[in-house]
Design an enzyme around this catalytic site. Structure first.
Site, mmCIF file in Angstrom:
data_model
loop_
_atom_site.group_PDB
_atom_site.id
_atom_site.type_symbol
_atom_site.label_atom_id
_atom_site.label_comp_id
_atom_site.label_asym_id
_atom_site.label_seq_id
_atom_site.Cartn_x
_atom_site.Cartn_y
_atom_site.Cartn_z
ATOM 1 C CG HIS A 6 32.122 -29.799 -64.378
ATOM 2 N ND1 HIS A 6 31.539 -28.925 -63.491
ATOM 3 C CD2 HIS A 6 31.143 -30.648 -64.759
ATOM 4 C CE1 HIS A 6 30.259 -29.225 -63.343
ATOM 5 N NE2 HIS A 6 29.991 -30.275 -64.093
ATOM 6 C CB CYS A 44 28.789 -33.358 -64.989
ATOM 7 S SG CYS A 44 28.491 -33.209 -66.763
#
Length: 213
Positions: A166, A182
């Site tokens: 992301h 992440c």
């Protein structure tokens, strides 16, 4: 966050993080504003454009030689290098600098892009809330949202792993090991990657040269 939003919004009006930071470097609001030099038109928000002079040049998006065995079209994340490779034909890859999980948070394995999101909303996991109880339980899309402008949701066996590739509103974290697990990219880079890969793309995330646990 409100100060950051106002400063970035002011910059974007001029012409031209699943994942929260586990430990954010000390930075003032003025430091935040200094990272941006303009914007890229996008909907429903313009994408903040980072001043690359503030970053190590090796983390700039570029086409490089690639000697791995993964098929063209695959995504390969090297946790140790802090790099993401989009494998291309003829021994090439598009390489992007990334931020990765803090020690003990990083995930490795083989997954696929289960879905894609434009300016996605964000909700912290139970683990994140356990570590930082003051986190908001839900955050709508926007410049303050930790997932940034785009997100690729990693699935295994049809299930969401809760790990994402992301964007980020913390550009200083690219090349660092600071997230809750992440893989984060500059917003302009994740927007570029988003357009290049379809749902179903295979994603290899490796540490110590291996993605098999």
């Amino acid at each position: 966050m409100m100060i950051r939003r106002l400063l970035i919004a002011a910059l974007l009006s001029a012409p031209l993080a699943a994942c929260q930071t586990a430990q954010q470097p000390v930075a003032s609001a003025n430091d935040d504003a200094a990272w941006y030099v303009g914007s890229i038109p996008d909907q429903p928000h313009n994408i903040p454009l980072v001043d690359r002079r503030r970053m190590d040049a090796k983390y700039a998006r570029q086409t490089v030689e690639y000697k791995g065995s993964e098929k063209p079209g695959s995504i390969v994340v090297d946790i140790d290098e802090r790099m993401l490779y989009l494998v291309q034909p003829e021994g090439k890859a598009i390489r992007y600098g990334v931020g990765v999980g803090k020690q003990g948070f990083s995930w490795r394995g083989v997954a696929s892009v289960g879905r894609k999101g434009v300016w996605p909303a964000w909700s912290p996991t139970k683990t994140m809330i356990g570590i930082k109880p003051d986190l908001p339980r839900h955050m709508e899309a926007g410049l303050d949202n930790p997932l940034g402008a785009r997100a690729l949701y990693l699935h295994q066996n049809g299930r969401d792993t809760l790990f994402r590739i992301h964007g980020t509103n913390e550009p200083w974290s690219i090349g660092e090991q600071v997230s809750s697990g992440c893989v984060r990219m500059l917003n302009e880079d994740v927007a570029d990657l988003y357009e290049r890969v379809p749902v179903g793309t295979t994603v290899y995330v490796k540490r110590n040269g291996r993605y098999r646990v």
